[in-house]
Scaffold this motif. Structure first.
Motif, PDB file in Angstrom:
ATOM      1  N   UNK A 351      27.345  48.184   6.349  1.00  0.00           N
ATOM      2  CA  UNK A 351      27.162  47.207   7.732  1.00  0.00           C
ATOM      3  C   UNK A 351      25.857  47.321   8.585  1.00  0.00           C
ATOM      4  N   UNK A 352      25.077  46.420   8.787  1.00  0.00           N
ATOM      5  CA  UNK A 352      23.845  46.264   9.496  1.00  0.00           C
ATOM      6  C   UNK A 352      23.905  46.078  10.841  1.00  0.00           C
ATOM      7  N   UNK A 353      25.160  46.081  11.405  1.00  0.00           N
ATOM      8  CA  UNK A 353      25.375  45.414  12.972  1.00  0.00           C
ATOM      9  C   UNK A 353      25.919  46.788  13.818  1.00  0.00           C
ATOM     10  N   UNK A 354      25.320  47.026  14.845  1.00  0.00           N
ATOM     11  CA  UNK A 354      25.898  48.226  15.587  1.00  0.00           C
ATOM     12  C   UNK A 354      27.131  47.766  16.052  1.00  0.00           C
ATOM     13  N   UNK A 355      27.755  48.849  16.373  1.00  0.00           N
ATOM     14  CA  UNK A 355      29.262  48.972  16.696  1.00  0.00           C
ATOM     15  C   UNK A 355      29.584  49.596  18.137  1.00  0.00           C
ATOM     16  N   UNK A 356      28.596  49.902  18.793  1.00  0.00           N
ATOM     17  CA  UNK A 356      28.856  50.628  19.975  1.00  0.00           C
ATOM     18  C   UNK A 356      27.749  50.075  21.093  1.00  0.00           C
ATOM     19  N   UNK A 357      28.623  49.805  22.232  1.00  0.00           N
ATOM     20  CA  UNK A 357      27.780  49.420  23.657  1.00  0.00           C
ATOM     21  C   UNK A 357      27.791  50.693  24.613  1.00  0.00           C
ATOM     22  N   UNK A 358      26.224  50.883  24.955  1.00  0.00           N
ATOM     23  CA  UNK A 358      25.949  52.221  25.437  1.00  0.00           C
ATOM     24  C   UNK A 358      25.280  51.351  27.010  1.00  0.00           C
ATOM     25  N   UNK A 359      25.899  51.979  27.969  1.00  0.00           N
ATOM     26  CA  UNK A 359      25.197  51.589  29.293  1.00  0.00           C
ATOM     27  C   UNK A 359      24.971  53.190  29.951  1.00  0.00           C
ATOM     28  N   UNK A 360      23.657  53.360  30.323  1.00  0.00           N
ATOM     29  CA  UNK A 360      23.157  54.435  30.756  1.00  0.00           C
ATOM     30  C   UNK A 360      23.207  54.494  32.133  1.00  0.00           C
ATOM     31  N   UNK A 361      23.487  55.724  32.767  1.00  0.00           N
ATOM     32  CA  UNK A 361      23.366  55.845  34.162  1.00  0.00           C
ATOM     33  C   UNK A 361      22.333  55.292  34.816  1.00  0.00           C
ATOM     34  N   UNK A 362      22.560  54.902  36.030  1.00  0.00           N
ATOM     35  CA  UNK A 362      21.476  54.138  37.003  1.00  0.00           C
ATOM     36  C   UNK A 362      20.952  52.707  36.561  1.00  0.00           C
ATOM     37  N   UNK A 363      22.250  52.231  35.960  1.00  0.00           N
ATOM     38  CA  UNK A 363      22.180  50.639  35.570  1.00  0.00           C
ATOM     39  C   UNK A 363      22.914  49.999  36.895  1.00  0.00           C
ATOM     40  N   UNK A 364      22.017  48.714  37.017  1.00  0.00           N
ATOM     41  CA  UNK A 364      22.481  47.803  38.148  1.00  0.00           C
ATOM     42  C   UNK A 364      23.838  47.128  37.457  1.00  0.00           C
ATOM     43  N   UNK A 365      25.064  46.966  38.051  1.00  0.00           N
ATOM     44  CA  UNK A 365      25.942  46.057  37.678  1.00  0.00           C
ATOM     45  C   UNK A 365      25.975  44.590  38.410  1.00  0.00           C
ATOM     46  N   UNK A 366      25.840  43.517  37.795  1.00  0.00           N
ATOM     47  CA  UNK A 366      25.522  42.433  38.476  1.00  0.00           C
ATOM     48  C   UNK A 366      26.934  41.861  38.893  1.00  0.00           C
ATOM     49  N   UNK A 367      26.633  41.198  39.955  1.00  0.00           N
ATOM     50  CA  UNK A 367      28.122  40.578  40.726  1.00  0.00           C
ATOM     51  C   UNK A 367      28.379  39.445  39.647  1.00  0.00           C
ATOM     52  N   UNK A 368      27.618  38.498  38.847  1.00  0.00           N
ATOM     53  CA  UNK A 368      28.210  37.558  38.076  1.00  0.00           C
ATOM     54  C   UNK A 368      27.251  37.749  36.804  1.00  0.00           C
ATOM     55  N   UNK A 369      27.636  37.191  35.564  1.00  0.00           N
ATOM     56  CA  UNK A 369      26.662  37.280  34.577  1.00  0.00           C
ATOM     57  C   UNK A 369      25.484  36.628  34.781  1.00  0.00           C
ATOM     58  N   UNK A 370      24.324  37.117  34.608  1.00  0.00           N
ATOM     59  CA  UNK A 370      22.798  36.494  35.017  1.00  0.00           C
ATOM     60  C   UNK A 370      22.628  36.123  36.528  1.00  0.00           C
ATOM     61  N   UNK A 427      32.553  48.306  39.333  1.00  0.00           N
ATOM     62  CA  UNK A 427      32.580  47.264  38.081  1.00  0.00           C
ATOM     63  C   UNK A 427      31.449  46.233  38.281  1.00  0.00           C
ATOM     64  N   UNK A 428      31.141  45.609  37.266  1.00  0.00           N
ATOM     65  CA  UNK A 428      30.166  44.416  37.245  1.00  0.00           C
ATOM     66  C   UNK A 428      29.864  44.017  35.897  1.00  0.00           C
ATOM     67  N   UNK A 429      28.910  43.138  35.848  1.00  0.00           N
ATOM     68  CA  UNK A 429      28.381  42.543  34.710  1.00  0.00           C
ATOM     69  C   UNK A 429      26.969  43.427  33.956  1.00  0.00           C
ATOM     70  N   UNK A 430      26.873  43.454  32.686  1.00  0.00           N
ATOM     71  CA  UNK A 430      25.720  43.890  32.034  1.00  0.00           C
ATOM     72  C   UNK A 430      25.379  42.930  30.829  1.00  0.00           C
ATOM     73  N   UNK A 431      24.040  42.665  30.660  1.00  0.00           N
ATOM     74  CA  UNK A 431      23.744  42.074  29.223  1.00  0.00           C
ATOM     75  C   UNK A 431      24.043  43.008  28.136  1.00  0.00           C
ATOM     76  N   UNK A 432      24.281  42.656  27.082  1.00  0.00           N
ATOM     77  CA  UNK A 432      24.682  43.719  25.851  1.00  0.00           C
ATOM     78  C   UNK A 432      23.257  44.164  25.446  1.00  0.00           C
ATOM     79  N   UNK A 433      22.067  43.552  25.443  1.00  0.00           N
ATOM     80  CA  UNK A 433      20.711  44.105  25.337  1.00  0.00           C
ATOM     81  C   UNK A 433      19.817  43.418  26.049  1.00  0.00           C
TER      82      UNK A 433
END
Length: 843
Positions: A351-370, A427-433
């Protein structure tokens, strides 16, 4: 045969995707619900917080611990313990031990305290696994399941399933009523010669002999309700033919299911298989086991410090040799170079699709998507989530963009739980990529995301300290400066402390390490540490050294004597090493079992009606859903458990059934075609002209329209009297009765009979469906049985083996030659395969 079509795909070099499973299922939701599978390792880690004394790497007592514990009263309270401990990956059992009855530690009454009688299990199973990635780079690793239930507990609960790797023998019961067939000169066998046939191959191979009632044999390989005999010593079989020779039963296949109202065999455990380490050193002895299959059940492990009512637990660990470091490096290098190229994954048939979502430290979590919002909180930890688990979240925790972002793609947004630098929840929102707020990436499991090998020096008696005396000072609360400080820890434990990025007081480093499993983010990070350490299951002398050091300070204690006795019975490493020449030395690298499964687990593939509708655009949606449900319920039994197999299977089905998934053969034949195609009509052209259409379908030469009687006459003429189909003559009506039906268009009485026999061998797949398809051929028009009949042909003709060879026209044509040798549709079937493969629907 049509000319072979050139492949549109380059020759593949398949890499087998190793299947993984969590070692338990979740308890049923409600009183009647079935147990549920885990798909998110965070759920499992949360349960393991109830097991502080048996945490990975550092136990609650400050000792090295190479695995995890699951106890009945702890994590087990939320797990399906009746379903048992499950194998974490495809592999083969290479060693095991089962107690006849649990050993007991006895501590006499003293100082007003009552005597203690503490049962414990020495039972275990050891499974060897092999993982490949990239091509020709392999890692061998082992999973261990220790403190398993004793044999007496299984005898007391007849409904509890038993592990299939046990060296049980099978005893033929009186329900087996096979008899020798009539011999030459109509010779009959004596009436008392009854028992169980042994065949060269299953299910219809030549009969080698018949095992008499009461015979006991050992079975190695098991497939469905069949087992291959590896030992029949002491058995005097009957011949398969009266007056003939009884051939040896070894290597033959015997039926293990039910006939004549009961089981034809029963399992018995020989004394020689109990209370000892059984090593399966020869390839013929190892027992294949799949991810999720039963390994055993929790066994007793009572405390030596207090009388308990029967604590049950299992210890699970994973280990390998030092080749794991080079294996991980090779995988990461391949991902860097090829991960973004779909064709590179297709070359490996992965399969050619990634299966894991990684969020690094120091990432801002948005209040709402976008929408970042004011003073967005930042993560202070690294997080990984299975994308499949995020996708199952509620609608208020996920969002798909309706307008493409800066990268030109419409991406997912996820609302995630995290922690700040003080490990306080946020908690908060992130974009997958391509996320403006920080480093958020989709990752491939083959990258071993955030796994880190550690191979620093450790203390010989397995404490977390640099010296044994340092541990004793800490454990007894000695009045010494900084007894639990970072400076007192071993080099290995210091590296673990630093890798966890613990934010506490370094003077309390030992306490922080002992409690690391209680924090969700430190527990997750700990699960990514691959730690080299001498195994607990080798060198029992080290425990004597530790006990001696403790008793110098505390004086002798009876529980120490009993603990040492337990350890001497528990160790098994040297016995396994003596039997397995390639088994590693005891200073191995340990991997957190749940961390490993969490990284590589893929939620199982499932067919959907939407997938099938794209292949059969004129098909009925309800029928397509029934087909999907049938295949999903038996994916492994049908050998449709890889993308390659599924693609080859449906390349054939598309051609056999057309765009509407037609499940019954039609008989609108032109009269001239009947004469040219079938011997019966070639010799009877008048009948061909009487029943076939003349020029325009369905108008016959006499001007009337073809009717049911014409269709039956054509079928009986085309298929009647065909010995290879097992049909009677024209007058028997077998041609029409056993016309082509199902997704593969199963044709002929003999094939319907063979399907019935095959169906009976897999009775455990459908315990309430005892069906004679020879007597009820019209059942194959129903979508469920149409799919099942096609699966029968696929399995019975070993087409999965052909499919596994690759994704080119060579393999498609090879399968077509078995399905329909003289067809003129070879090119169309290759085109079908290429369409499915390029769509990637079945990955």
């Amino acid at each position: 045969m049509a000319n072979m079509t050139r492949p549109s795909n380059p020759p593949s070099t398949p890499v087998k995707l190793l299947a993984f499973a969590y070692p338990f299922r979740k308890n049923a939701q409600g009183t009647d619900g079935p147990p549920a599978d885990f798909i998110d390792e965070h759920e499992f880690h949360q349960l393991l917080r109830r097991e502080p004394s048996g945490a990975y790497a550092v136990s609650g007592k400050g000792m090295w611990h190479g695995g995890i514990h699951v106890t009945e009263a702890g994590a087990g309270a939320s797990l399906d313990l009746k379903g048992g401990v499950r194998c974490i990956a495809d592999g083969e059992v290479v060693a095991w031990r089962v107690d006849r009855i649990y050993p007991v530690s006895e501590i006499p009454a003293r100082n007003g305290q009552p005597a203690i009688s503490a049962s414990y299990s020495t039972g275990f199973a050891l499974v060897r696994h092999s993982m490949e990635f990239p091509k020709d780079r392999e890692l061998t690793f082992y999973s261990l399941y220790a403190h398993l239930q004793d044999f007496a507990d299984y005898e007391n609960d007849a409904h509890l399933p038993r592990p299939k790797y046990w060296a049980t023998r099978f005893e033929v019961t009186t329900y087996a009523q096979d008899r020798p067939t009539i011999g030459s000169g109509c010779q009959s066998a004596p009436a008392d010669q009854r028992g169980l046939r042994v065949r060269v191959s299953k299910p219809h191979g030549k009969v080698l002999c018949i095992l008499p009632h009461g015979s006991q044999v050992s079975v190695g390989k098991r497939e469905g309700n069949w087992g291959q005999i590896i030992d029949a010593s002491g058995v005097s079989p009957y011949p398969g033919i009266a007056g003939g020779v009884a051939h040896p039963a070894v290597d033959g296949w015997m039926f293990l299911g039910e006939e004549h109202g009961g089981p034809v065999v029963k399992e018995v455990m020989p004394d020689s298989s109990l209370d000892r380490v059984v090593v399966l050193s020869r390839p013929s002895e190892v027992v294949p086991v799949k991810a999720g299959e039963l390994i055993g059940h929790l066994g007793r492990y009572d405390s030596l410090s207090q009388q308990t009512s029967g604590q049950r637990m299992v210890h699970i660990e994973v280990f390998c040799d030092d080749s794991v470091k080079a294996f991980i490096d090779a995988g990461r290098a391949w991902i860097r170079q090829n991960g973004a190229h779909v064709s590179a994954w297709q070359q490996l048939v992965l399969p050619n699709e990634p299966t894991i979502q990684r969020i690094d430290s120091g990432t801002a979590l948005y209040r709402q998507h976008d929408e970042e919002g004011a003073q967005a909180q930042q993560t202070g930890v690294i997080e990984v989530f299975p994308l499949a688990a995020l996708a199952t979240g509620s609608s208020d925790r996920q969002y798909i963009e309706t307008v493409a972002g800066s990268d030109g793609e419409k991406r997912h947004w996820w609302k995630i739980d995290s922690a700040d630098v003080r490990h306080q929840p946020i908690d908060g929102w992130v974009r997958e990529q391509s996320f403006a707020g920080g480093t958020v990436t989709r990752e491939f499991a083959q990258k071993w995301v955030d796994f880190q090998p550690l191979d620093d020096e450790h203390e010989p008696t397995h404490t977390m300290f640099a010296t044994t005396n340092g541990f004793v000072d800490y454990s007894i609360g000695a009045d010494v400066p900084d007894a639990g400080s970072l400076g007192k820890l071993s080099p290995l434990m210091t590296s673990i402390y630093q890798a966890l990025n613990l934010a506490g007081d370094r003077a309390q480093a030992a306490d922080d390490l002992r409690n690391a499993s209680s924090g969700p983010w430190t527990a997750l990070r700990m699960s990514r540490l691959i730690i080299q350490h001498e195994s607990e299951w080798a060198n029992p002398e080290k425990w004597k050294e530790l006990i001696a050091a403790i008793e110098q300070r505390t004086g002798p204690k009876p529980e120490h004597i009993e603990e040492q006795k337990r350890i001497e019975k528990l160790v098994w490493w040297d016995a396994v090493k003596a039997g397995l020449t390639d088994f590693p030395a005891s200073n191995v690298f340990h991997i957190h079992p749940i961390g490993l499964v969490g990284n590589f687990f893929r939620s199982g593939f499932r067919f959907t009606s939407a997938m099938l509708l794209r292949l059969f655009p004129s098909g009925n949606k309800e029928a397509l859903q029934e087909v999907a449900d049938e295949l999903n319920a038996h994916l492994e039994a049908y050998e449709l458990d890889t993308p390659l197999r599924r693609s080859h299977f449906f390349a054939q089905v598309m051609q056999e059934t057309g765009s509407s998934l037609t499940r019954e053969e039609g008989f609108f034949w032109r009269a001239s075609s009947l004469i040219g195609s079938f011997s019966y009509f070639r010799h009877r052209p008048a009948e061909a002209n009487a029943h076939g259409y003349h020029q325009t379908k369905p108008i016959k030469a006499d001007g009337t329209t073809m009717s049911q009687s014409d269709f039956e006459a054509i079928a009986n003429g085309a298929y009647g009297g065909r010995a290879e189909l097992g049909n009677g003559d024209y007058a028997s009506g077998d041609g029409w009765r056993y016309r082509g039906r199902g997704l593969k268009q199963l044709t002929g009485r003999a094939n319907y009979r063979s399907f019935t026999r095959w169906h009976a061998t897999l009775q455990q797949e459908w315990p309430h469906e005892v069906i004679d398809f020879e007597a009820n051929p019209d059942l194959l028009v129903q979508p469920k049985y149409a799919a099942r009949s096609a699966a029968y042909f696929w399995v019975d003709h070993k087409l999965a083996d052909e499919a596994d060879k690759g994704n080119t026209a060579v393999q498609v044509n090879s399968i077509t030659a078995i399905v329909n040798l003289h067809t003129d549709s070879y090119e169309e079937r290759v085109a079908n395969f290429n369409k499915i493969w390029e769509m990637g629907e079945f990955n």
